[in-house]
Design a protein around this motif. Structure first.
Motif, mmCIF file in Angstrom:
data_model
loop_
_atom_site.group_PDB
_atom_site.id
_atom_site.type_symbol
_atom_site.label_atom_id
_atom_site.label_comp_id
_atom_site.label_asym_id
_atom_site.label_seq_id
_atom_site.Cartn_x
_atom_site.Cartn_y
_atom_site.Cartn_z
ATOM 1 N N SER A 340 0.844 -1.209 0.000
ATOM 2 C CA SER A 340 0.000 0.000 0.000
ATOM 3 C C SER A 340 0.874 1.253 0.000
ATOM 4 O O SER A 340 0.539 2.252 -0.632
ATOM 5 C CB SER A 340 -0.956 0.000 1.207
ATOM 6 O OG SER A 340 -0.312 0.511 2.360
ATOM 7 N N ASP A 343 1.991 1.674 -3.517
ATOM 8 C CA ASP A 343 0.865 2.117 -4.352
ATOM 9 C C ASP A 343 0.504 3.581 -4.095
ATOM 10 O O ASP A 343 0.058 4.283 -4.992
ATOM 11 C CB ASP A 343 -0.379 1.247 -4.089
ATOM 12 C CG ASP A 343 -0.151 -0.203 -4.530
ATOM 13 O OD1 ASP A 343 0.806 -0.448 -5.292
ATOM 14 O OD2 ASP A 343 -0.926 -1.073 -4.089
ATOM 15 N N GLN A 344 0.692 4.018 -2.839
ATOM 16 C CA GLN A 344 0.291 5.393 -2.516
ATOM 17 C C GLN A 344 1.426 6.395 -2.753
ATOM 18 O O GLN A 344 1.304 7.558 -2.393
ATOM 19 C CB GLN A 344 -0.225 5.462 -1.075
ATOM 20 C CG GLN A 344 -1.542 4.701 -0.929
ATOM 21 C CD GLN A 344 -2.118 4.723 0.487
ATOM 22 O OE1 GLN A 344 -1.472 5.139 1.438
ATOM 23 N NE2 GLN A 344 -3.349 4.263 0.613
ATOM 24 N N MET A 378 -0.928 8.594 4.075
ATOM 25 C CA MET A 378 -0.709 7.201 3.645
ATOM 26 C C MET A 378 -1.063 6.207 4.754
ATOM 27 O O MET A 378 -0.868 6.488 5.937
ATOM 28 C CB MET A 378 0.762 6.994 3.248
ATOM 29 C CG MET A 378 1.161 7.767 2.014
ATOM 30 S SD MET A 378 2.920 7.521 1.666
ATOM 31 C CE MET A 378 3.101 8.602 0.242
#
Ligand code: NAD
Length: 499
Positions: A340, A343-344, A378
């Protein structure tokens, strides 16, 4: 396969429910023991035994109770090696870390040996004509403790040490993922002279933990674990009229000022970020260098240090820096959070996801990770990862760095690295976090101070160990006394001042 048990009325109590949980060796991924998951009948047996034993223990003078703990401390020292071995085998942490876990618990036991002093009440001579007033600190009765997997020795000792020293009986529900050391500690307490029934250990999962929290015979609940469960336990305990102290998760920030000794700061971040695979509630998971030059210089120093870390099983020798995480679920969750972060838009400077150790392919190992350019929106910043993942959040100035630590929903620990006394003093005064380090990365207070965070790292108002633990484990009764010779007036109908 080893089959574990409960510990009730001074001895091993066999499984009765027919339900078991798997206890893993995290280094190999193999199931090494089965732990019984208690049912209501086992809980009742533990409660009934504790109710029978507690009045006698409370009536034992505090110095004699303290002597039991003195002997317990001696036996822990005697058995340090087997305790550490059992702890590492179930938890995965290095032997040095396991000894530290036991040692930090032992220090609270040593503090509790001085309990008679802390249990003294207050006395006012001649509070009114012929009237004396005094307060007593009396035990609560039955206190329950629910503990997490990450400190299987320390946190049970932090909980039961003060509770027992104050004259309570204690019912411990340890983590079902690391139950062996709490059982060994219970046996050592009996060997130390603790009467049977005063400390009971019931193993189990959330079902029995919830039944324990709700049980009408329990007067108070000490909980340590993740924040959602801490909040839930606090609410349930309060709703059933119990005193509760519930400690939750963390996201600890370390601020690095431009004037800090950067080598010292980098060394501190390695130990505090990756030690015990990041599975510490006081681990530093966020580094906040102030200014771009500080950030660049810090990252340059961190990379070779991280690349040199030795990850392996505790049995591979004293030079192993950290071991596996506790479970396959934890391993998968850490990998998901790392993805994640990618991805962020965070920059993954060191990627430990594909770490493999020959001969231990099924172990729950996670290599060290380093993220740069992490931002507060995030998921990897907002959530507790509880793994070997360090996030660098770059701050433009001191005020922005201070705001990060202050605004995060967790407030367990924080640290600032600087040579400037004014900045350090300002930080300690203003940051909204319970435990603060100044050039100390993991500021865990010693046994005679109290341990506890702020914000959503804690629910309840009294901390662990230190004087707070004795306030939590006792209740005050205040007596106003006048002897017949002091009574000079007749009937009185008003509520008048004594003085
Ligand atoms: P966890 O919350 O999963 O479990 C903790 C304990 O709660 C276990 O004994 C578990 O069986 C029990 N439990 C589970 N469901 C329950 C329920 N519904 N009601 C009552 N009890 C229930 O935590 P964990 O994974 O074992 O430990 C890691 C967490 O503990 C991390 O979040 C870490 O930050 C935190 N922690 C906090 C401190 C502190 O002092 N603040 C110290 C150590 C660990």
């Amino acid at each position: 396969m080893q089959e574990l048990f409960h510990f009730i009325n001074g001895r091993a109590h066999p499984a009765a429910s027919g339900r078991f949980g798997d206890v893993f060796n995290p280094a190999t991924g193999a199931v090494q023991a089965h732990v019984p998951l208690a049912d209501a009948a086992t809980l009742d047996a533990a409660i009934t035994g504790a109710q029978a034993a507690q009045p006698g223990w409370a009536a034992t003078n505090p110095q004699r109770r303290a002597r039991v703990l003195m002997e317990f401390a001696r036996l822990i020292d005697r058995d340090m090696a087997p305790l550490a071995e059992a702890l590492s085998r179930e938890h995965g942490k290095t032997l040095a870390d396991a000894r530290g876990d036991i040692q930090r618990g032992l220090e609270v036991i040593e503090f509790c040996i001085g309990a008679p002093h802390l249990l003294k009440g207050e006395y006012t001579d001649s509070a009114g004509p012929g009237i004396d007033m005094y307060s007593m600190r009396q035990p609560l009765g039955l206190v329950a403790g629910i503990t997490p997997f990450n400190f299987p020795a320390m946190i049970p000792m932090w909980q039961f040490g003060p509770a027992l020293a104050a004259g309570n009986a204690f019912i411990l529900k340890p983590s079902e993922r690391a139950p062996s050391v709490p059982l060994m500690l219970a046996a050592l307490l009996v060997e130390s002279g603790l009467p049977a029934g005063v400390l009971q250990v019931i193993n189990g999962d959330h079902t029995i933990a919830e039944a324990l929290v709700e049980h009408p015979a329990i007067a108070a609940v000490s909980f340590v674990g993740s924040t959602p469960i801490a909040a839930h336990v606090y609410a349930r305990a309060a709703a059933t009229g119990k005193r509760a102290q519930c400690f939750g998760g963390a996201k600890n920030h370390m601020i690095i000022m431009p004037d800090a000794d950067l080598d010292q700061a980098a060394d501190a971040l390695i130990g505090a970020g990756y030690g015990a695979a990041g599975e510490r509630c006081m681990a530093v998971s966020v580094a906040v260098p102030v200014g771009a030059a500080t950030a660049d210089a810090l990252i340059t120093r961190l990379i070779p240090r991280i690349e040199a870390l030795k990850v392996g099983p505790y049995s591979a020798g004293e030079d192993v820096d950290f071991g596996p995480v506790i479970s396959a679920t934890a391993q998968a969750n850490i990998r998901r959070l790392v993805q994640s972060g990618v991805d962020q838009g965070a920059k993954l400077v060191i990627d430990g996801r594909n770490f493999r150790l020959q001969g231990y392919e099924d172990g729950f190992f996670v290599g060290p990770h380093l993220f740069d350019h992490v931002t507060p929106d995030m998921e990897i910043y907002r959530q507790e990862i509880f793994g070997p993942v360090l996030s660098v959040v770059r701050a433009a100035n001191y005020e922005d760095a201070l705001a990060l630590a202050t605004d995060h929903e967790y407030g367990n620990g924080t640290a600032i690295f600087t040579r400037d006394g004014d900045t350090a003093r300002d930080f300690a005064a203003r940051v909204s976090v319970g435990m603060v380090g100044i050039n100390v990365p993991i500021p865990v207070p010693l046994a005679y101070h109290s341990f506890g965070g702020w914000k959503r790292s804690v629910f309840g108002d009294l901390n662990q160990h230190g004087p707070d633990a004795f306030r939590f484990n006792t209740r005050t009764k205040t007596v106003t006394a006048r002897w017949p010779s002091g009574i000079r007036s007749g009937q009185e109908f008003n509520f008048r001042p004594l003085g």
